[in-house]
Design a protein around this motif. Structure first.
Motif, PDB file in Angstrom:
ATOM      1  N   ILE A 148      -6.042  -5.573 -13.463  1.00 11.99           N
ATOM      2  CA  ILE A 148      -4.177  -5.345 -14.169  1.00 11.99           C
ATOM      3  C   ILE A 148      -3.545  -6.186 -12.819  1.00 11.99           C
ATOM      4  N   ALA A 149      -3.656  -5.414 -11.221  1.00 12.76           N
ATOM      5  CA  ALA A 149      -3.386  -6.688 -10.345  1.00 12.76           C
ATOM      6  C   ALA A 149      -3.149  -7.939 -10.756  1.00 12.76           C
ATOM      7  N   VAL A 150      -4.824  -8.636 -10.622  1.00 10.61           N
ATOM      8  CA  VAL A 150      -5.112  -9.793 -10.056  1.00 10.61           C
ATOM      9  C   VAL A 150      -4.366 -10.655 -11.081  1.00 10.61           C
ATOM     10  N   PRO A 176       0.587  -1.666  -0.285  1.00  8.41           N
ATOM     11  CA  PRO A 176      -0.047   0.191   0.393  1.00  8.41           C
ATOM     12  C   PRO A 176       1.173   1.387   0.013  1.00  8.41           C
ATOM     13  N   LEU A 177       1.710   1.459   0.766  1.00  4.93           N
ATOM     14  CA  LEU A 177       2.727   2.906   0.284  1.00  4.93           C
ATOM     15  C   LEU A 177       3.438   2.778  -0.440  1.00  4.93           C
ATOM     16  N   VAL A 178       4.148   1.868  -1.501  1.00  4.33           N
ATOM     17  CA  VAL A 178       4.041   1.851  -2.486  1.00  4.33           C
ATOM     18  C   VAL A 178       3.304   2.962  -3.830  1.00  4.33           C
ATOM     19  N   ALA A 179       2.138   1.929  -3.668  1.00  8.47           N
ATOM     20  CA  ALA A 179       0.820   2.041  -4.065  1.00  8.47           C
ATOM     21  C   ALA A 179       1.072   3.824  -4.104  1.00  8.47           C
ATOM     22  N   ILE A 180       0.091   3.541  -2.385  1.00  9.66           N
ATOM     23  CA  ILE A 180       0.185   5.112  -2.483  1.00  9.66           C
ATOM     24  C   ILE A 180       1.018   6.424  -3.384  1.00  9.66           C
ATOM     25  N   THR A 230       1.391  -5.518  -6.919  1.00  9.19           N
ATOM     26  CA  THR A 230       0.966  -4.387  -6.254  1.00  9.19           C
ATOM     27  C   THR A 230       1.966  -3.419  -6.932  1.00  9.19           C
ATOM     28  N   ILE A 231       2.636  -3.397  -6.916  1.00 12.30           N
ATOM     29  CA  ILE A 231       3.776  -1.934  -7.278  1.00 12.30           C
ATOM     30  C   ILE A 231       4.168  -2.201  -8.732  1.00 12.30           C
ATOM     31  N   SER A 232       3.329  -2.982  -9.707  1.00 14.13           N
ATOM     32  CA  SER A 232       3.222  -3.740 -11.551  1.00 14.13           C
ATOM     33  C   SER A 232       2.139  -2.789 -11.790  1.00 14.13           C
ATOM     34  N   ALA A 233       1.312  -3.008 -11.531  1.00 12.63           N
ATOM     35  CA  ALA A 233      -0.222  -2.771 -11.110  1.00 12.63           C
ATOM     36  C   ALA A 233      -0.452  -0.996 -11.279  1.00 12.63           C
ATOM     37  N   GLY A 245      -6.809  -6.364  -5.324  1.00 13.83           N
ATOM     38  CA  GLY A 245      -6.483  -7.420  -5.981  1.00 13.83           C
ATOM     39  C   GLY A 245      -5.114  -8.085  -5.935  1.00 13.83           C
ATOM     40  N   SER A 246      -4.016  -7.941  -5.650  1.00 13.87           N
ATOM     41  CA  SER A 246      -3.110  -8.094  -5.234  1.00 13.87           C
ATOM     42  C   SER A 246      -2.677  -9.502  -3.796  1.00 13.87           C
ATOM     43  N   LEU A 247      -4.479  -9.363  -3.650  1.00 13.94           N
ATOM     44  CA  LEU A 247      -4.114 -10.471  -2.829  1.00 13.94           C
ATOM     45  C   LEU A 247      -5.139 -11.927  -3.343  1.00 13.94           C
ATOM     46  N   PHE A 248      -5.621 -11.930  -4.543  1.00 15.77           N
ATOM     47  CA  PHE A 248      -6.225 -12.854  -5.339  1.00 15.77           C
ATOM     48  C   PHE A 248      -5.642 -14.101  -5.583  1.00 15.77           C
ATOM     49  N   PHE A 249      -6.454 -15.288  -4.921  1.00 16.00           N
ATOM     50  CA  PHE A 249      -5.893 -16.654  -4.914  1.00 16.00           C
ATOM     51  C   PHE A 249      -4.487 -17.109  -4.964  1.00 16.00           C
ATOM     52  N   SER A 250      -3.784 -16.780  -3.856  1.00 18.23           N
ATOM     53  CA  SER A 250      -2.294 -17.882  -3.446  1.00 18.23           C
ATOM     54  C   SER A 250      -2.697 -18.628  -4.192  1.00 18.23           C
ATOM     55  N   HIS A 251      -1.405 -19.128  -4.593  1.00 13.51           N
ATOM     56  CA  HIS A 251      -1.267 -20.755  -5.149  1.00 13.51           C
ATOM     57  C   HIS A 251      -0.358 -20.908  -4.587  1.00 13.51           C
TER      58      HIS A 251
END
Length: 466
Positions: free
Chosen positions: A370-372, A184-188, A385-388, A414-420
């Motif tokens: 995009i984050a997903v 979140p800090l980098v996205a902000i 998060t950073i890339s999106a 979006g960055s938390l979607f479906f960890s695998h």
């Protein structure tokens, strides 16, 4: 809008785009650059720092940009990201280490559990994880809380997933949506969003999200996966802990101090709304992330360290030990900032903006999608998060303060979607709970997907009124 630094703008020395925004190679260059990162991380198991560095160079090469300009963009983005976010990550690590070593985390856990039982226990675990998860990195929070989860499940004879899922949900939501966590800090920073407003809206979005993905979903997760508590992972009290522990009130107050200070600044910005007013000028300083976290650390030295009976040498050792483990995090975040800056300077952001004008997809949903995609490909919430954020940064240029904050939260969700299987957190949870890959997918992975989907739904609902 206040930002942490100038990372969201073109880097010094690379103010002019290194390629033409209309260059048809740009779209393929983005796909190629991200593909390089994905393959290096998932297939070759290369460290994310190296993968992001090589991916940035590949992006520039695919776009036909001069190599010297690509290097300038990457290094400038890396430096400004570390300068803007690195100190905050370090302060958060120090506070988290003080909280763990002093026994303050144990004090919070024991106090809440003493007042909870039966059906209230999953809600108590959400509360514990959310409070403790504020200053701690996700991996640190897991290592700290999961042994407690196992102990509670064993002593209280609760289904393991009924207790574990709420705790994991609380940690994950804090990690993805609430500053001062790195993503979140980098996205902000990249979107030039206001930290205080993002924090306030993040808390509001987090409440329904963590309720649905935590206590409510845990009912079904406990039915799908019914496991005994793995005996070898149940913690036993050691002999090297502190003789005394800090009080519950002092511990909670220390953890929440930076949050209160930053929210106070946001409130003053709304009520006063005059940059020249003395009250707002003071609030801008006191409520800045650097001052807020520094104040919490300094207070924590006394309310946590000294209260636990730590000597000056022990406090110094605790602070020193807290900084070593974050080296890798800083490098990944810095390289992510370099990749983001390369995206911006190559004109990709402008291309996304131009293309999205012809789409009927709202900007918030576009950012989430995009984050997903990047999350699914790389397994890293921070990289996603950073890339999106770098790709959609131009979309935030004309947004209001609240809209820019919601854009940050959409990316975080979006960055938390479906960890695998390409996510380190997936394996950490699997091993701690003694689950198979399939069981981990049915519990942890589904929980992460719920957080992501509920999060974007709540963000979109907020966008209707803000």
């Amino acid at each position: 809008m206040a930002s942490l630094s100038g990372v969201g703008v073109p880097a010094a020395g690379a103010a002019e785009p290194i390629t033409s925004a209309g260059d048809p190679r740009l779209g393929l260059a983005v796909i190629g650059g991200i593909a390089v990162i994905v393959l290096l991380i998932s297939l070759f198991k290369l460290h994310a720092f190296l993968a992001l560095t090589l991916g940035s160079l590949a992006l520039g090469a695919f776009a036909g940009a001069p190599p010297d300009k690509v290097i300038t963009s990457f290094t400038s983005g890396l430096g400004s990201t570390v300068a803007g976010v690195g100190v905050l990550i370090a302060l958060g690590a120090i506070l988290g280490k003080l909280l763990a070593d002093s026994g303050g985390a144990d004090q919070i856990v024991d106090t809440i559990l003493a007042r909870a039982g039966g059906r209230a226990m999953p809600w108590a675990m959400v509360l514990i994880a959310s409070v403790i998860g504020l200053p701690l990195f996700f991996e640190v929070g897991i290592v700290l809380l999961i042994p407690v989860v196992l102990l509670v499940a064993k002593r209280g004879d609760y289904p393991l997933m009924r207790i574990g899922i709420p705790a994991l949900a609380g940690l994950s939501v804090m990690h993805g949506l609430i500053p001062p966590h790195p993503g979140p800090l980098v996205a902000i920073d990249a979107l030039d969003a206001d930290l205080g407003v993002t924090l306030a809206l993040g808390v509001l979005v987090s409440i329904p999200t963590v309720i649905i993905a935590g206590p409510l979903f845990s009912r079904y997760a406990a039915r799908w996966v019914d496991l005994p508590v793995p005996e070898k992972m149940v913690p036993t009290r050691g002999s090297d802990g502190p003789d005394t522990r800090p009080g519950f009130g002092a511990t909670v107050a220390t953890v929440l101090l930076p949050v209160v200070m930053m929210l106070g600044k946001a409130l003053v910005d709304i009520v006063v709304d005059d940059p020249a007013h003395p009250v707002q000028r003071v609030a801008d300083v006191v409520g800045s992330p650097l001052v807020a976290l520094l104040a919490a650390v300094l207070v924590g030295l006394f309310t946590l360290g000294r209260a636990a009976g730590f000597t000056k040498d022990r406090i110094s050792s605790t602070v020193e030990k807290s900084l070593g483990p974050i080296a890798g995090v800083l490098l990944i975040v810095g390289a992510g900032g370099g990749f983001k800056q390369t995206l911006i300077d190559s004109g990709v952001g402008r291309m996304v903006l131009d293309v999205s004008k012809d789409w009927s997809i709202p900007a918030l949903l576009l950012a989430w999608l995009i984050a997903v995609v990047i999350r699914l490909a790389t397994g890293s919430a921070t990289v996603a998060t950073i890339s999106a954020a770098g790709l959609v940064a131009p979309l935030a240029a004309d947004m209001s303060t609240a809209r820019a904050a919601l854009l940050v939260l959409a990316i975080g969700a979006g960055s938390l979607f479906f960890s695998h299987v390409n996510d380190a957190g997936f394996w950490l949870v699997k091993e701690y709970f003694g689950m198979s890959v399939g069981q981990t997918l049915r519990t942890w992975s589904v929980m992460e997907t719920l957080i992501s989907v509920v999060g974007i739904v709540v963000v979109l609902l907020f966008s209707l009124v803000l």
